[in-house]
Design a protein around this motif. Sequence first.
Motif, short mmCIF file in Angstrom:
data_model
loop_
_atom_site.label_atom_id
_atom_site.label_comp_id
_atom_site.label_asym_id
_atom_site.label_seq_id
_atom_site.Cartn_x
_atom_site.Cartn_y
_atom_site.Cartn_z
N PRO A 97 0.74 -0.41 -0.40
CA PRO A 97 0.11 -0.60 -0.07
C PRO A 97 0.61 1.46 -0.38
CG PRO A 97 -0.10 -1.00 2.49
CD PRO A 97 0.78 -1.66 1.39
N ILE A 98 0.45 2.63 -0.82
CA ILE A 98 0.83 3.67 -0.21
C ILE A 98 0.66 4.59 0.14
CG2 ILE A 98 1.85 3.36 -3.11
CD1 ILE A 98 -0.09 5.51 -3.19
N TRP A 99 1.25 5.79 0.45
CA TRP A 99 -0.01 6.55 0.95
C TRP A 99 -0.72 7.48 -0.04
CZ3 TRP A 99 -0.43 7.90 6.42
CH2 TRP A 99 -1.40 9.76 6.69
N SER A 100 -2.39 7.18 0.60
CA SER A 100 -2.91 7.77 -0.55
C SER A 100 -4.02 9.53 -0.02
CB SER A 100 -3.45 7.15 -0.86
OG SER A 100 -4.45 6.18 -0.30
N GLY A 101 -3.57 9.75 1.55
CA GLY A 101 -4.27 10.88 1.62
C GLY A 101 -3.46 11.98 1.42
N PRO A 102 -4.29 13.47 2.33
CA PRO A 102 -3.15 14.38 1.68
C PRO A 102 -1.42 14.84 1.18
CG PRO A 102 -5.45 14.82 2.94
CD PRO A 102 -5.27 13.62 2.91
N LEU A 103 -0.71 15.02 1.10
CA LEU A 103 0.54 14.66 1.45
C LEU A 103 1.00 16.51 1.67
CD1 LEU A 103 1.54 14.02 -1.98
CD2 LEU A 103 2.00 12.60 -0.13
N HIS A 104 0.05 17.15 1.75
CA HIS A 104 0.95 18.33 2.75
C HIS A 104 -0.64 18.94 3.49
CE1 HIS A 104 -0.39 19.76 -1.10
NE2 HIS A 104 -0.82 20.65 0.06
N SER A 105 -0.20 19.93 4.33
CA SER A 105 -1.40 20.77 4.67
C SER A 105 -1.33 22.07 4.14
CB SER A 105 -1.35 21.39 6.58
OG SER A 105 -1.55 22.31 7.12
N PRO A 106 -2.09 22.67 3.45
CA PRO A 106 -1.76 23.85 2.96
C PRO A 106 -1.62 24.90 3.84
CG PRO A 106 -3.97 23.18 1.62
CD PRO A 106 -3.10 22.47 3.39
N ASP A 107 -2.01 25.25 4.70
CA ASP A 107 -2.57 25.95 6.24
C ASP A 107 -0.34 26.35 6.48
OD1 ASP A 107 -4.56 27.21 5.22
OD2 ASP A 107 -5.62 25.92 7.05
N PHE A 108 -0.31 24.91 7.17
CA PHE A 108 1.56 24.87 7.16
C PHE A 108 2.29 25.66 6.37
CE2 PHE A 108 5.23 23.03 7.97
CZ PHE A 108 5.20 22.92 8.84
N VAL A 109 2.07 25.17 4.92
CA VAL A 109 2.62 25.38 3.88
C VAL A 109 2.84 27.25 3.45
CG1 VAL A 109 3.46 25.62 1.28
CG2 VAL A 109 2.59 23.19 2.94
N GLN A 110 1.49 27.91 3.97
CA GLN A 110 1.46 28.94 3.47
C GLN A 110 2.53 29.62 4.97
OE1 GLN A 110 -0.08 31.11 1.09
NE2 GLN A 110 1.17 32.45 1.98
#
Length: 296
Positions: A97-110
């Motif tokens: 299995p691979i990770w298929s959930g979100p790879l990052h948090s847009p708020d954190f990146v911003q």
Amino acid sequence: MLIDMDDILCRFSHYQLIFYIRVFVQVFSGAQKCKHTTSKLSQVYHCTGCGTFALHPLGVLKTNEKNSKLVKFGIPTGPPVSHRCEHCGHPHHIGGPIWSGPLHSPDFVQEVLDTASEKLCTFKRIQGVLSVIKEELLDVPLYYALEKLSGTIHVETPPMMSIRSAILNAGYKVSFTHMNRTSIKTDAPANVIWDIMRCWEKEHPIAKKRLIENTPAYNILAKQLEKDYSFAAHPAANPESKKLGFLRFQANPLPHWGPGTRATAMVGENKIKKSKRNQGKRKREASQESSDANQD
Ligand SMILES: [Zn+2]
């Protein structure tokens, strides 16, 4: 990395940091959180002929229609593909299995973008990579490489802006991934992507002698075009990070850049690891010194 961390944290074991990645982890505990894990992992069915992929999640979440806070965990039915690829007729490899959930948090990146200091030597790189990450589609874990799509059907590679425009003009979303400058992340189904490629081939036909029966190119191009797609420039085709001229995909400073192989030394005819040759070196030197002193 995310899947490894998730797996290990679920077992409350230790996580070993390797090479130069520093990871900060916030652990949310509880049986419910562990159950959510299965919905973020997927098996991948990867076509051996045309490279099309399909995801099969290990678990599904069903929210209650009356109360969205109530969640039911279910086992999905499958597989998501037939015995043979519907596009090219070749069999699949199964991975994951691979990770298929979100790879990052847009708020954190911003937040990182807002707080990163321009005094940092790598500021331009940080700004470029994070800007591309910010533009990435959150709910699309995998991507196509443009040259592989065109290579599969032996057609000349379309300009990135044309293919992105065709996807957007068809009403789907598209983004790059920070991993690859020729990447196409999209929520368009695979049959739409191959239909767009068929449409491109219609405008840029390949030599018929290159079509050998039963190859992926032959089978994909043998299908009828479902509709015509417009390759006319779409206003959103050129992402903001590119318009602003950010350093998005920095080339490595040297070929084969990165961690090298372990140092080795020649001992007689044999090549051995330097670390092995140096084992007990200090002890040997100390005992040599003491025996020299005794002789004196
Ligand atoms: Zn295929």
